[in-house]
Design a protein around this motif. Structure first.
Motif, short mmCIF file in Angstrom:
data_model
loop_
_atom_site.label_atom_id
_atom_site.label_comp_id
_atom_site.label_asym_id
_atom_site.label_seq_id
_atom_site.Cartn_x
_atom_site.Cartn_y
_atom_site.Cartn_z
N ARG A 49 -16.57 -11.53 -16.78
CA ARG A 49 -15.23 -11.57 -17.36
C ARG A 49 -15.31 -12.11 -18.78
O ARG A 49 -16.22 -12.87 -19.11
CB ARG A 49 -14.31 -12.47 -16.52
CG ARG A 49 -14.05 -11.96 -15.11
CD ARG A 49 -13.17 -10.74 -15.10
NE ARG A 49 -12.92 -10.25 -13.74
CZ ARG A 49 -12.22 -9.16 -13.47
NH1 ARG A 49 -11.69 -8.46 -14.45
NH2 ARG A 49 -12.05 -8.77 -12.21
N HIS B 46 -6.44 -17.47 -9.36
CA HIS B 46 -5.64 -16.24 -9.22
C HIS B 46 -4.80 -16.22 -7.94
O HIS B 46 -4.09 -15.25 -7.71
CB HIS B 46 -6.56 -15.02 -9.22
CG HIS B 46 -7.46 -14.95 -8.03
ND1 HIS B 46 -8.57 -15.74 -7.89
CD2 HIS B 46 -7.37 -14.20 -6.89
CE1 HIS B 46 -9.15 -15.48 -6.72
NE2 HIS B 46 -8.44 -14.56 -6.10
N TYR C 257 -2.30 -10.93 -7.89
CA TYR C 257 -3.30 -10.89 -8.96
C TYR C 257 -3.51 -9.52 -9.60
O TYR C 257 -4.42 -9.35 -10.40
CB TYR C 257 -4.63 -11.47 -8.49
CG TYR C 257 -5.28 -10.76 -7.31
CD1 TYR C 257 -6.14 -9.68 -7.52
CD2 TYR C 257 -5.07 -11.18 -6.02
CE1 TYR C 257 -6.76 -9.05 -6.46
CE2 TYR C 257 -5.68 -10.57 -4.95
CZ TYR C 257 -6.53 -9.50 -5.18
OH TYR C 257 -7.14 -8.88 -4.12
N VAL C 258 -2.68 -8.54 -9.29
CA VAL C 258 -2.69 -7.28 -10.03
C VAL C 258 -1.25 -7.00 -10.49
O VAL C 258 -0.37 -6.74 -9.66
CB VAL C 258 -3.19 -6.09 -9.18
CG1 VAL C 258 -3.12 -4.81 -10.01
CG2 VAL C 258 -4.62 -6.32 -8.71
N ASN D 227 -6.24 -6.89 -16.67
CA ASN D 227 -7.04 -7.89 -15.97
C ASN D 227 -8.48 -7.91 -16.49
O ASN D 227 -9.07 -8.97 -16.69
CB ASN D 227 -7.03 -7.63 -14.47
CG ASN D 227 -5.76 -8.09 -13.79
OD1 ASN D 227 -4.88 -8.67 -14.44
ND2 ASN D 227 -5.65 -7.86 -12.50
N LEU E 34 -7.03 -12.56 -14.09
CA LEU E 34 -6.29 -11.65 -13.22
C LEU E 34 -4.77 -11.82 -13.38
O LEU E 34 -4.02 -11.72 -12.41
CB LEU E 34 -6.71 -11.85 -11.76
CG LEU E 34 -8.21 -11.58 -11.49
CD1 LEU E 34 -8.54 -11.84 -10.02
CD2 LEU E 34 -8.60 -10.16 -11.87
N GLY E 35 -4.36 -12.09 -14.60
CA GLY E 35 -2.94 -12.18 -14.90
C GLY E 35 -2.26 -13.41 -14.35
O GLY E 35 -1.03 -13.51 -14.43
N SER F 4 3.92 -9.55 -11.35
CA SER F 4 2.93 -10.30 -10.58
C SER F 4 3.57 -11.40 -9.74
O SER F 4 2.85 -12.19 -9.12
CB SER F 4 1.89 -10.94 -11.53
OG SER F 4 1.03 -9.96 -12.06
#
Length: 374
Positions: free
Chosen positions: A61, A69, A95-96, A120, A144-145, A159
């Motif tokens: 990442r 997350h 997380y998406v 992400n 992951l946002g 989210s």
């Protein structure tokens, strides 16, 4: 505003993490939410293998990154375009993020949202860019946002799932990842039915969630497999009808199922996934839940895929639709059919995040809860 968060600046630190301290607790600046975003006070965050895999380098990442997350908290402020949440609302974080417009979102598969996955992967939020910066003004990436290992987070509205105020934050947080991934794999990806035979390999938070889901839908046989005795016994408490070590699994599954209809791999190992395929019976399906190292390759006998009509499928975020499926899971929890609280193996303040990673890496912990406000 200023916040505190657990930031990873370099992956691959040596264990024990309590000594090497890969995650540092830093004071950061967080921007106000943009029109489609929400500022959340984080009350509870679960420590998941997906966090550990970024720390150890298995999941590459962009760094530096504020990790975490799987979390729940309270809305503090909303952007100008957010009309269905207000300050004081309790929320679970998924997380998406989902754009609602790409082909996957339109096909009721928000877990595969193309812009969400791109954001992400880049360490950004769905609207673009980052809202976090360090003391020198340099940007810090989002995980992951969510970036839930912090006392506050700015998150895209898509989210967030609003939940009732009486749900404990520690329980609520687990619906964002462990339960969504494990329960969703069983009910959404696979569609397990009453009377089906199920095997779950790997009894961390996600695997145990899959065991609970299989029990909730009435699977007739549920074989739970893990090398750790404590986790096998926890699976029995959560509805497993049989338990086995990895070495004993083949004989156990043959004896009680003759070849399972559904086998769920929740370890993230190519070798274990190959074992899962071998345990899958004629006409059955292997469901891969765990995330293997990007360089891992799967080697399995080819003939049984055709001659025994076996299927192998992946399941990301359990194929869940967070806005629909998280409230449905909470209803099952309220009715006593999903004992989610049994996943919790301990609580730690934010400054003990590295010790929590050690516990997770050792196999001793299932889900530890970080409490950033304490």
């Amino acid at each position: 505003m200023k916040i505190r968060g657990a930031v990873l600046t370099a992956a691959g630190a040596e264990q024990p993490y309590a000594t090497s301290q890969p995650l540092g607790i830093h004071e950061l600046h967080i921007d106000d939410p943009r029109p489609s975003e929400v500022l959340v006070r984080v009350e509870a965050a679960g420590v998941c293998h997906s966090d550990l895999s970024v720390v150890n380098g298995d999941r590459v990442r962009p760094l530096p990154m504020l990790l975490g997350h799987e979390a729940a908290g309270v809305v503090e402020a909303v952007g100008s375009e957010v009309s269905d949440l207000k300050p004081g609302d309790h929320v679970v974080m998924a997380y998406v993020p989902s754009c609602g417009e790409c082909p996957f979102c339109l096909a009721d598969q928000p877990a595969l949202c193309t812009p969400g996955a791109a954001a992400n992967g880049a360490g950004e939020l769905l609207a673009g860019g980052r809202r976090l910066s360090d003391a020198a003004g340099q940007p810090v990436n989002h995980h992951l946002g969510v970036s839930g290992f912090s006392d506050y987070a700015v998150i895209d509205r898509s989210s967030l799932v609003r939940v009732d105020d009486d749900i404990p934050f520690d329980v609520a947080a687990l619906f964002g990842c462990a339960m969504s991934t494990g329960f969703g794999a069983v009910t959404r990806t696979a569609g397990v039915q009453a009377g089906d035979t199920v095997v779950v390999i790997g009894l961390g938070g996600v695997g145990l969630s899959a065991v609970m889901a299989a029990a909730a839908v009435g699977a007739s046989v549920i074989v739970a497999v893990d090398p750790v005795e404590q986790k096998r016994e926890r699976a029995r408490e959560m509805g497993a009808t049989h338990i086995a070590t990895p070495d004993d699994a083949a004989q156990m599954v043959a004896d009680v199922t003759g070849g399972a209809r559904w086998v769920f791999e929740a370890v993230g190992s190519a070798a274990v996934l190959a074992q899962a395929v071998a345990l899958t019976g004629r006409g059955g399906t292997t469901v891969a839940i765990g995330l293997p190292h990007p360089s891992a390759t799967l080697t399995i006998p080819a003939l049984p895929i055709v001659a025994e009509s076996k299927t192998i499928t992946g399941s990301y975020m359990g194929s869940t639709r967070p806005q629909i499926d998280i409230p449905a899971m909470i209803d099952l929890w309220r009715d006593g059919n999903l004992p989610v609280e049994r996943l919790i193996s301990g609580y730690r303040p934010l400054h003990e995040i590295n010790e929590a990673l050690d516990e997770l890496a050792s196999g001793a912990a299932i889900r530890q809860i970080i409490t950033p406000q304490r």
